[in-house]
Design a protein around this motif. Structure first.
Motif, PDB file in Angstrom:
ATOM      1  N   ARG A  75       4.372  -7.447   4.910  1.00 17.42           N
ATOM      2  CA  ARG A  75       3.082  -8.128   4.784  1.00 17.42           C
ATOM      3  C   ARG A  75       2.853  -8.906   6.084  1.00 17.42           C
ATOM      4  O   ARG A  75       3.652  -9.756   6.455  1.00 17.42           O
ATOM      5  CB  ARG A  75       3.087  -9.070   3.587  1.00 17.42           C
ATOM      6  CG  ARG A  75       1.706  -9.657   3.242  1.00 17.42           C
ATOM      7  CD  ARG A  75       1.823 -10.571   2.039  1.00 17.42           C
ATOM      8  NE  ARG A  75       2.168  -9.841   0.835  1.00 17.42           N
ATOM      9  CZ  ARG A  75       1.311  -9.606  -0.171  1.00 17.42           C
ATOM     10  NH1 ARG A  75       0.064 -10.023  -0.081  1.00 17.42           N
ATOM     11  NH2 ARG A  75       1.721  -8.959  -1.253  1.00 17.42           N
ATOM     12  N   TRP A 108       0.864  -4.395   4.176  1.00 16.32           N
ATOM     13  CA  TRP A 108      -0.323  -5.219   3.912  1.00 16.32           C
ATOM     14  C   TRP A 108      -0.709  -5.844   5.242  1.00 16.32           C
ATOM     15  O   TRP A 108       0.045  -6.661   5.782  1.00 16.32           O
ATOM     16  CB  TRP A 108      -0.019  -6.302   2.880  1.00 16.32           C
ATOM     17  CG  TRP A 108       0.016  -5.812   1.463  1.00 16.32           C
ATOM     18  CD1 TRP A 108       0.814  -4.828   0.961  1.00 16.32           C
ATOM     19  CD2 TRP A 108      -0.769  -6.295   0.368  1.00 16.32           C
ATOM     20  NE1 TRP A 108       0.579  -4.663  -0.383  1.00 16.32           N
ATOM     21  CE2 TRP A 108      -0.378  -5.552  -0.771  1.00 16.32           C
ATOM     22  CE3 TRP A 108      -1.737  -7.286   0.229  1.00 16.32           C
ATOM     23  CZ2 TRP A 108      -0.946  -5.769  -2.022  1.00 16.32           C
ATOM     24  CZ3 TRP A 108      -2.297  -7.510  -1.021  1.00 16.32           C
ATOM     25  CH2 TRP A 108      -1.919  -6.755  -2.131  1.00 16.32           C
ATOM     26  N   THR A 110      -3.329  -8.238   6.626  1.00 13.95           N
ATOM     27  CA  THR A 110      -4.367  -9.167   6.174  1.00 13.95           C
ATOM     28  C   THR A 110      -4.449 -10.392   7.092  1.00 13.95           C
ATOM     29  O   THR A 110      -4.213 -11.526   6.653  1.00 13.95           O
ATOM     30  CB  THR A 110      -4.100  -9.611   4.725  1.00 13.95           C
ATOM     31  OG1 THR A 110      -2.758 -10.149   4.642  1.00 13.95           O
ATOM     32  CG2 THR A 110      -4.242  -8.451   3.761  1.00 13.95           C
TER      33      THR A 110
END
Length: 252
Positions: A75, A108, A110
């Motif tokens: 992430r 991920w 983001t």
């Protein structure tokens, strides 16, 4: 740093550590691209991009390269918004993203918003390569101008391939010098916050979400692959994030 601007690259490689977690054998940042590993949850590793300098400024060339191996989960976020600013060096700034996710890996992506400040010139190129049953959540948020100012020139291209075949290839140009109509009713309709959410999941092969509007100013579109794309417009960054967060909860 040179008279032509800053050149810097950040590199991350995530691997399955064989013990139910994810290791980061490569975590290397240069110049304004400082990387920090933060506490993750479960089997995932988390990396935060911490801007050590202002920018990108005119003439800068920044790049981020991320590789996620089989079975690894990563992430990636950022500590603050990225602000494209005019600089002393002539020419546009460039920001290149290269994301590679192997079969069975998950990424991920983001980061916080990209803000195109007045007088800036920025070209963003994002290339994503997925293999097999790779999973991806990719969020982009672009804010055109700070409060009370006109935006700079922003050209953003996103190319996603799955097993070498095109899944998504699109480009958007906004601000001074962009093709006419970018701010018209057929494109941004006067909005200054735009974003998209791309979700790639093997489960979509059998259960693809239907195309539909999703809240005011947002639309969900299935792609020719196990993926869906949400595109959204909003008057400001806060309402844009709310739209994308609502869609993310529904899709994952």
């Amino acid at each position: 740093m040179t008279t032509a601007g800053v050149r810097a690259t950040a590199r991350v490689e995530a691997r399955d550590d064989g013990r139910g977690g994810t290791s980061l054998p490569v975590l290397d940042g240069e110049g304004p691209l400082a990387l920090r590993r933060i506490r993750g949850s479960g089997s995932e590793a988390r990396v935060m991009l911490v801007g050590a300098m202002s920018g990108p400024l005119g003439g800068d060339h920044l790049a981020v390269e991320v590789r996620v191996g089989p079975g690894a989960r990563l992430r990636f976020g950022s500590a603050a918004a990225t602000i494209a600013l005019p600089g002393q060096a002539k020419g546009e700034a460039r920001y290149d993203l290269r994301l590679d996710v192997a079969d069975g890996g998950e990424l991920w992506w983001t980061p916080e918003q990209l803000i195109s400040a007045g007088g800036s010139e920025l070209s963003v190129s994002s290339q994503v390569d997925l293999r097999g049953d790779a999973r991806l959540v990719l969020r982009e948020e672009q804010i055109l101008g700070r409060v009370g100012e006109e935006p700079g020139q922003l050209v953003s291209r996103l190319t996603v391939r799955r097993d070498g075949r095109a899944l998504l290839d699109q480009e958007l140009a906004c601000g001074p010098g962009a093709p006419g109509g970018w701010d018209g009713p057929a494109v941004l309709a006067g909005h200054r916050a735009l974003g998209q959410l791309l979700v790639v999941r093997p489960e979509f092969e059998k259960d693809m979400p239907a195309a539909r509007p999703l809240g005011e100013g947002a639309a969900l579109t299935p792609l020719a692959g196990p993926a869906v794309l949400l595109t959204a417009l909003a008057p400001d960054a806060l309402r844009l994030r709310r739209l994308l967060d609502e869609a993310l909860r529904e899709l994952t």
